[in-house]
Design a protein around this motif. Structure first.
Motif, short mmCIF file in Angstrom:
data_model
loop_
_atom_site.label_atom_id
_atom_site.label_comp_id
_atom_site.label_asym_id
_atom_site.label_seq_id
_atom_site.Cartn_x
_atom_site.Cartn_y
_atom_site.Cartn_z
N ALA A 219 1.53 -1.50 0.12
CA ALA A 219 -0.02 0.06 -0.34
C ALA A 219 0.93 1.09 0.21
O ALA A 219 0.70 2.69 -0.53
N TRP A 220 2.07 1.30 0.80
CA TRP A 220 2.97 2.46 0.89
C TRP A 220 2.99 2.82 -0.19
O TRP A 220 3.36 3.70 -1.09
N LEU A 221 3.93 1.79 -0.86
CA LEU A 221 4.58 1.67 -2.48
C LEU A 221 3.86 1.62 -3.51
O LEU A 221 3.91 2.73 -4.55
N PHE A 222 2.28 1.09 -3.14
CA PHE A 222 1.73 1.77 -4.12
C PHE A 222 0.85 3.44 -4.18
O PHE A 222 1.19 4.12 -5.21
N LYS A 223 0.81 4.28 -3.06
CA LYS A 223 0.82 5.16 -3.21
C LYS A 223 1.97 5.87 -4.15
O LYS A 223 1.38 7.03 -4.67
N LEU A 224 3.25 6.20 -4.01
CA LEU A 224 4.50 7.01 -4.22
C LEU A 224 4.59 6.37 -5.65
O LEU A 224 4.41 7.17 -6.58
N LEU A 225 3.58 5.62 -5.83
CA LEU A 225 3.80 5.19 -7.41
C LEU A 225 3.04 5.59 -8.51
O LEU A 225 2.63 6.35 -9.16
N VAL A 226 1.54 5.35 -7.53
CA VAL A 226 0.57 6.20 -8.70
C VAL A 226 1.08 7.96 -8.40
O VAL A 226 0.20 8.38 -9.18
N LYS A 227 0.97 8.39 -7.09
CA LYS A 227 1.31 9.62 -7.42
C LYS A 227 2.95 10.05 -8.37
O LYS A 227 2.76 11.11 -8.67
N GLY A 228 3.37 9.53 -8.51
CA GLY A 228 4.77 9.83 -9.84
C GLY A 228 4.68 9.18 -10.76
O GLY A 228 4.68 10.47 -11.42
#
Length: 443
Positions: A219-228
């Motif tokens: 979930a943490w990495l997904f948030k970084l990915l989607v925003k980036g």
């Protein structure tokens, strides 16, 4: 052969840990020095995991001047290197977590807080199985007011919400194709995507994991990915709890079950009702909601989402197959009987959210707690106990909660309370535009 040797095209490295707000704090490292970090770790001040939402020190934190702002030692998590496909140069991220100089885990690290809860479950002979539903908005923030971006497919702005619309998904097909490819590369188990009830809002489910730390990492990495990745495509993505006043907020619902030492789901009684253990876990979750609301609604904007008739729960209740309740027991095959916790917004720190929910369920299982009767009908129309309705009350409830004291170490409770009180103080000085600007990218 190491991961870096297998991926010689990687030109630069980021090393980072999650602070209490879930923001990645870290360093850029040349690739030729990355193996040293992988082997020996690196050092940040302990206070770096206890910054406020603006990235400022907490004024009265004992981690800063009182103690000389000492370093902690950050070591790689078991995740290892993951690519960062949203950057222009081939780059990899090495997730870290923090230890004290003595080698003991730093109690102010949210990932260690979840590891502590997972170890507690293991000591009880249980393995939590966790999945998250990730809601976010795609937005054009290039002007004075945010709005839905023009579709790359048609060049038009979609004027309204379209729940479960294939047309809405197809309008963003290039973005979602890149997103799924990136999830595959980062070992994030991305499953179904749908268009949601908001203007430019979507939800993507992450598949259940028999490892709560892995699920929170995802979930943490997904948030970084989607925003980036959204920025790479020329617009923005936001997990802010309520970016638009007139549309539904972003949630992060969590589904979980518990397996015993033989791999059996302890919530499954072979029928629709579920076991006593299911109800004990539900009772623990409900009892802890007032004290843990700051984990599920951690920011000033979070409370704009928690209002009646806005697709977010306000009353403390549970139900079978009822999306107006705070705790829902979904239908389906009994072997998959599980709890859906529907309180959290998309702006949460996933490590603290997962730890808070699982820890509360373990409290209920340990106590043999009994929940009230499940509701039927519309929860918004019922006279129910309410969760804290404002940020200050939620901070106070977290600090005083006996349920929270059973879940989290004293140091993390203190640090989070100090952080949130400082943020609340300065948030009151912001205009509405400044509030949106503050949270749109950060959370």
């Amino acid at each position: 052969m190491s991961w870096l040797e297998e991926n010689p095209h990687i030109r630069t490295i980021r090393v980072a840990a999650a602070d209490l707000n879930g923001i990645a704090r870290g360093k850029r490292v040349p690739t030729r020095f990355a193996q040293k970090v992988e082997t020996d770790g690196t050092r940040f001040p302990l206070s770096v995991l206890n910054l406020d939402i603006w990235g400022e020190d907490i004024d009265d934190s004992p981690l800063v001047f009182e103690s000389g702002d000492p370093d902690g030692v950050l070591r790689p998590t078991e995740r290892g290197f993951v690519p960062m496909p949203w950057l222009g140069s081939p780059t990899a991220l090495l997730p870290l977590w923090m230890y004290r100089e003595s080698g003991a885990p730093f109690d102010g690290d949210p990932r260690h807080a979840l590891a502590r809860v997972q170890a507690r479950a293991r000591d009880m002979g249980l393995t939590p199985v966790v999945a998250t539903e990730m809601e976010f908005y795609l937005v054009d923030d290039s002007g004075k007011d945010i709005r839905v971006p023009p579709s790359p497919r048609s060049g038009k702005r979609r004027p309204g919400a379209e729940v479960l619309s294939l047309r809405a998904l197809d309008a963003w097909d290039i973005f979602f194709t890149d997103l799924y490819d990136a999830c595959e590369a980062m070992d994030i188990p991305a499953d179904t995507a749908i268009s949601e009830a908001g203007l430019g809002q979507f939800e993507l489910n992450l598949v259940h994991q028999p490892d709560a730390l892995k699920a929170a990492d995802d979930a943490w990495l997904f948030k970084l990915l989607v925003k980036g990745l959204a920025r790479k495509h020329g617009f923005a993505a936001s997990f802010m709890a309520k970016p638009y006043p007139d549309y539904a907020g972003n949630g992060m619902h969590m589904h979980f079950s518990m397996l015993d030492k033989d791999g059996r789901n302890i919530f499954d009684d072979g029928g629709a009702r579920g076991t006593d253990a299911l109800r004990h876990a539900i009772a623990g979750c409900l009892q802890a909601v007032p004290g843990s609301s700051i984990l599920f609604a951690p920011h000033g904007n979070s409370y704009d989402r928690l209002v009646p008739d806005a697709h977010a729960p306000t009353g403390l209740c549970w139900a079978y197959e009822n999306r107006t309740s705070a705790i829902r027991v979904p239908g389906g095959a009994p072997v998959a009987r599980r709890i859906e916790h529907r309180v959290a917004g998309g702006d949460v720190n996933p490590y603290l959210m997962v730890a808070g929910i699982l820890g509360a369920a373990l409290n209920g299982l340990e106590d043999g707690a009994e929940p009230p009767d499940p509701i039927t009908g519309n929860a918004y129309d019922l006279d129910l106990p309410q969760m804290p309705s404002d940020w200050g009350s939620a901070i106070d409830a977290f600090e005083a909660s006996p349920e929270i004291a059973r879940i989290f170490p004293e140091e993390l409770i203190r640090n989070l309370v100090l952080t949130k009180r400082q943020e609340l103080h300065y948030y009151r000085e912001l205009s509405e535009t400044e509030k949106v600007d503050l949270y749109l990218d950060t959370v």
